[in-house]
Scaffold this motif. Structure first.
Motif, PDB file in Angstrom:
ATOM      1  N   GLY A 235       0.829  -1.199   0.000  1.00 34.17           N
ATOM      2  CA  GLY A 235       0.000   0.000   0.000  1.00 34.17           C
ATOM      3  C   GLY A 235       0.859   1.243   0.000  1.00 34.17           C
ATOM      4  O   GLY A 235       2.039   1.197  -0.373  1.00 34.17           O
ATOM      5  N   PHE A 237       1.398   5.324   2.088  1.00 34.17           N
ATOM      6  CA  PHE A 237       0.994   6.449   2.919  1.00 34.17           C
ATOM      7  C   PHE A 237       0.552   7.574   1.993  1.00 34.17           C
ATOM      8  O   PHE A 237       1.218   7.869   1.003  1.00 34.17           O
ATOM      9  CB  PHE A 237       2.157   6.945   3.773  1.00 34.17           C
ATOM     10  N   LYS A 260      -4.003   0.624  -2.260  1.00 27.85           N
ATOM     11  CA  LYS A 260      -4.480   0.780  -0.885  1.00 27.85           C
ATOM     12  C   LYS A 260      -3.745   1.965  -0.263  1.00 27.85           C
ATOM     13  O   LYS A 260      -2.519   1.934  -0.135  1.00 27.85           O
ATOM     14  CB  LYS A 260      -4.227  -0.488  -0.080  1.00 27.85           C
ATOM     15  N   THR A 261      -4.479   3.018   0.097  1.00 23.37           N
ATOM     16  CA  THR A 261      -3.870   4.226   0.637  1.00 23.37           C
ATOM     17  C   THR A 261      -4.365   4.483   2.053  1.00 23.37           C
ATOM     18  O   THR A 261      -5.506   4.151   2.393  1.00 23.37           O
ATOM     19  CB  THR A 261      -4.168   5.448  -0.248  1.00 23.37           C
ATOM     20  N   PHE A 262      -3.500   5.130   2.844  1.00 25.40           N
ATOM     21  CA  PHE A 262      -3.782   5.335   4.259  1.00 25.40           C
ATOM     22  C   PHE A 262      -3.331   6.731   4.676  1.00 25.40           C
ATOM     23  O   PHE A 262      -2.242   7.175   4.310  1.00 25.40           O
ATOM     24  CB  PHE A 262      -3.060   4.281   5.109  1.00 25.40           C
ATOM     25  N   SER A 325       0.946   4.062  10.827  1.00 23.83           N
ATOM     26  CA  SER A 325       1.624   2.793  10.547  1.00 23.83           C
ATOM     27  C   SER A 325       0.889   1.628  11.194  1.00 23.83           C
ATOM     28  O   SER A 325       0.753   0.550  10.597  1.00 23.83           O
ATOM     29  CB  SER A 325       3.066   2.839  11.059  1.00 23.83           C
ATOM     30  N   GLU A 327      -2.323   1.407  11.902  1.00 22.53           N
ATOM     31  CA  GLU A 327      -3.552   1.111  11.170  1.00 22.53           C
ATOM     32  C   GLU A 327      -3.252   0.523   9.796  1.00 22.53           C
ATOM     33  O   GLU A 327      -3.952  -0.374   9.319  1.00 22.53           O
ATOM     34  CB  GLU A 327      -4.393   2.383  11.048  1.00 22.53           C
ATOM     35  N   THR A 328      -2.195   1.030   9.148  1.00 24.43           N
ATOM     36  CA  THR A 328      -1.811   0.520   7.835  1.00 24.43           C
ATOM     37  C   THR A 328      -1.407  -0.949   7.929  1.00 24.43           C
ATOM     38  O   THR A 328      -1.744  -1.766   7.058  1.00 24.43           O
ATOM     39  CB  THR A 328      -0.662   1.353   7.265  1.00 24.43           C
ATOM     40  N   SER A 329      -0.680  -1.298   8.998  1.00 24.29           N
ATOM     41  CA  SER A 329      -0.175  -2.669   9.134  1.00 24.29           C
ATOM     42  C   SER A 329      -1.287  -3.690   9.318  1.00 24.29           C
ATOM     43  O   SER A 329      -1.058  -4.891   9.158  1.00 24.29           O
ATOM     44  CB  SER A 329       0.794  -2.752  10.314  1.00 24.29           C
ATOM     45  N   ASN A 331      -3.664  -3.894   7.350  1.00 23.98           N
ATOM     46  CA  ASN A 331      -4.150  -4.164   5.992  1.00 23.98           C
ATOM     47  C   ASN A 331      -3.059  -4.642   5.041  1.00 23.98           C
ATOM     48  O   ASN A 331      -3.335  -5.435   4.140  1.00 23.98           O
ATOM     49  CB  ASN A 331      -4.774  -2.885   5.413  1.00 23.98           C
ATOM     50  N   ALA A 335       4.427  -0.578   2.733  1.00 23.36           N
ATOM     51  CA  ALA A 335       3.849   0.694   2.296  1.00 23.36           C
ATOM     52  C   ALA A 335       4.938   1.558   1.685  1.00 23.36           C
ATOM     53  O   ALA A 335       6.069   1.605   2.187  1.00 23.36           O
ATOM     54  CB  ALA A 335       3.187   1.423   3.466  1.00 23.36           C
ATOM     55  N   SER A 480       7.177   2.672  11.823  1.00 27.65           N
ATOM     56  CA  SER A 480       6.647   1.569  11.014  1.00 27.65           C
ATOM     57  C   SER A 480       7.050   0.210  11.567  1.00 27.65           C
ATOM     58  O   SER A 480       6.220  -0.698  11.681  1.00 27.65           O
ATOM     59  CB  SER A 480       7.104   1.714   9.564  1.00 27.65           C
TER      60      SER A 480
END
Length: 608
Positions: A235, A237, A260-262, A325, A327-329, A331, A335, A480
């Motif tokens: 994904g 950032f 997929k973006t965050f 990071s 929340e991104t992790s 999914n 990134a 991260s």
């Protein structure tokens, strides 16, 4: 030591002990998921490696090595290291393209190699007390070793209170040092030899603007394509700024599925960029996830972030970067980020300050010192609204009236002025901080073309070598990897870095525009609202929270600090002035708060 790094690699672990050497590894599985457990060996197991990062040219290297007769047992990029070493010896590191830190043990010759990637994306630390050594990706792991850390490094603390971070090679402890970007350490026969295996190759490019635009686009696109290599979901950032938007737009052009973006937003409008991120997400039809952060979220995350630090680190954006990071992790495992573009293409406000400072310096010093600067000093400061933010930037600009470039650079980089530091610390913080910036400038000549010594180019080169790895990349790696997320940085591909640093300054910044060549190269992947908006830093309103929601927490933490380095009574007076609006001490107060939490924890553990 290895358990301290469990967050960096929750998927697998492994150890290797052979005579004087012990190696341990925690793996985050990205490539060759089923065959990449480390340590990894050569054919007869005389060469062993543990590795963090990614080698983007490993398929080509692997093909060459197979042709040369080497046998591979795994599908990972890590294995190319041991076979490259067999082919080329210690110089093999110059063949690698990517981000990495590794330790390689040659049992036959009794030689240990350590190396850190050219841009300093991945960290590596080395402790040496004269009798034994220890090394690790993070400082807490080194502190778990039996190597004597040597006590607190006072010069490092001076640098910290001045800049907000401790630049390599120093750490908070006298016997522990960071490897520099592009540095290799060879340990053999009781000797430690340090060499710089990479310095940028920068050629002055006297080319027309259109050619520069086209070539830059090609190089960035290639860099992004390399960093999509993965056996797990990838994904990005997305802040809504130029840099991350370009990365996302380029990914969208290269990927079959939606990117997929965050992004993370703030309740306070002055700090919130979520609207811009949504604009880019809609423009490229990404699979977008947004998180909104308030004081309660920050308060809850502070222990998770600050109480893991091996040394104090005062970049305020560490906490929101940790949250995005985290929340991104949930999914993806990988990134991409836009880090590095501000340094390479003159995106920071200090570059605009440097651009205009030559005009300000033409005003007689007597007029500046007796009329202009006192008048601005009388203005109240606050980060609650746009007016307060403009006043803060004006005051910062006026600090750049110094005639010497390194002095101006230091004034724009520091987090507190002389008076504040002298009152709050019992260290030579200002002189230590300035000395480190001066050393970086003295070292910058080899990163610049001989025929382009303009001040802006020099500042960019210093920032790329000094501030970027020590602050921005360190922040991103910590935030991260605390969440077992790998972040890749396309703008720091060495082909992009060397090209960007070789371009004329006016291709990057003019009286009206910053990142000129970069924006032109990717104007078709940027919505108009994003292309035309100004720079907004990824920050959090900690200064306002210290006046309100987090005031009690600040006072309680600082009041329990028992350190010869800090005058806590003076710091609390600074907090009072900050609350009244007679001074703007956000960054200074945060640095003391971070230091207090770190120092109290180290004291309680018996480390100091």
């Amino acid at each position: 030591m290895n358990e301290c790094l469990a967050h960096r690699g929750p998927d697998e672990d492994g150890t290797y002990i052979n005579g004087p050497v012990g190696l341990a590894h925690k793996r985050l599985s990205i490539i060759g998921l089923n065959t990449g457990r480390q340590p990894i060996f050569n054919e007869d197991e005389t060469v062993c490696v543990i590795f963090n990062g990614e080698i983007y040219n490993y398929p080509q290297l692997r093909d060459q090595l197979v042709t040369s007769g080497h046998t591979f047992e795994t599908e990972t990029d890590t294995e190319v290291l041991v076979h490259l070493y067999e082919e080329y010896g210690p110089s093999f590191v110059s063949h690698l393209e990517g981000m990495f830190a590794f330790a390689l043990w040659d049992a036959a010759s009794g030689r240990l190699l350590l190396a850190r990637d050219p841009m300093g994306i991945k960290p590596l630390l080395l402790a040496d007390d004269g009798d034994s050594i220890a090394f690790a990706s993070e400082l807490p792991a080194v502190l778990e070793s039996d190597v004597d850390h040597g006590g607190i490094d006072q010069t490092a603390m001076g640098q910290y209170f001045s800049l907000g971070y401790i630049p390599a090679p120093r750490t908070a402890f006298e016997n522990i040092r960071k490897l520099e970007p592009g540095e290799q350490v060879i340990i053999s026969d009781g000797e430690i030899k340090r060499t710089q295996f990479y310095t940028p190759t920068i050629e002055h490019r006297d080319i027309d603007f259109r050619t520069a635009v086209d070539e830059l686009r090609t190089r960035v696109e290639t860099a992004v394509e390399k960093r999509l290599m993965s056996d797990v979901p990838v994904g990005a950032f997305l802040s809504g700024g130029i840099d991350s938007s370009i990365v996302v737009g380029t990914m969208a052009n290269q990927m079959d599925d939606p990117v997929k973006t965050f992004t993370v937003g703030f309740d306070e409008a002055l700090f919130d960029e979520s609207w811009a991120a949504q604009e880019v997400a809609d423009y490229h039809d990404t699979d977008h996830t947004e998180f909104t952060v308030g004081p309660d979220d920050i308060r809850a995350a502070i222990p998770d972030v600050l109480d893991r630090l091996g040394e104090p680190f005062a970049d305020q954006s560490l906490v929101p970067t940790y949250i995005v990071s985290r929340e991104t992790s949930r999914n993806v495992k990988v990134a991409l980020s836009g880090d590095g573009a501000d340094e390479l293409f003159a995106g920071y406000s200090r570059y605009r300050g440097e651009y205009y400072s030559k005009y300000y310096r033409r005003i007689p010093p007597a007029v500046r010192g007796s009329i202009i600067e006192p008048a601005v000093d009388r203005l109240g400061v606050s980060r609650e609204d746009e007016r307060g933010e403009r006043i803060r930037k004006v005051k910062k600009f006026l600090r750049g009236g110094e005639p010497r470039l390194s002095h101006r650079h230091f004034e724009w980089s520091r987090i507190a002025d002389d008076e504040t530091l002298a009152g709050a610390t019992r260290l030579t913080a200002t002189s230590d901080g300035h000395a480190s910036v001066q050393e970086a400038h003295d070292d910058a000549a080899k990163y610049l073309p001989v025929n382009r010594q303009d001040d802006l180019s020099r500042i960019q080169a210093v920032d790329t070598r000094f501030g970027l790895p020590n602050q921005i990349l360190h922040k991103t790696d910590q935030a991260s990897m605390y969440n077992s997320l790998e972040v890749r940085v396309p703008f720091l591909d060495t082909d992009v870095v060397e090209y960007a640093l070789s371009l004329p300054t006016n291709y990057k910044i003019t009286a009206r525009e910053q990142k000129r060549v970069l924006k032109k190269a990717f104007d078709d992947v940027l919505p108009t609202a994003i292309l035309e908006r100004g720079k907004q830093g990824f920050d959090m309103p900690i200064g306002e929270w210290f006046k309100n929601e987090l005031e009690d927490e600040f006072r309680a933490t600082v009041s329990t600090l028992d350190s010869d380095f800090v005058d806590t009574a003076a710091v609390l007076r600074h907090l009072d002035a900050h609350k009244r609006g007679t001074a703007e001490h956000s960054k200074h107060l945060w640095s003391v708060y971070v230091f207090a939490r770190w120092h109290n924890r180290m004291r309680d553990r018996g480390v100091i």
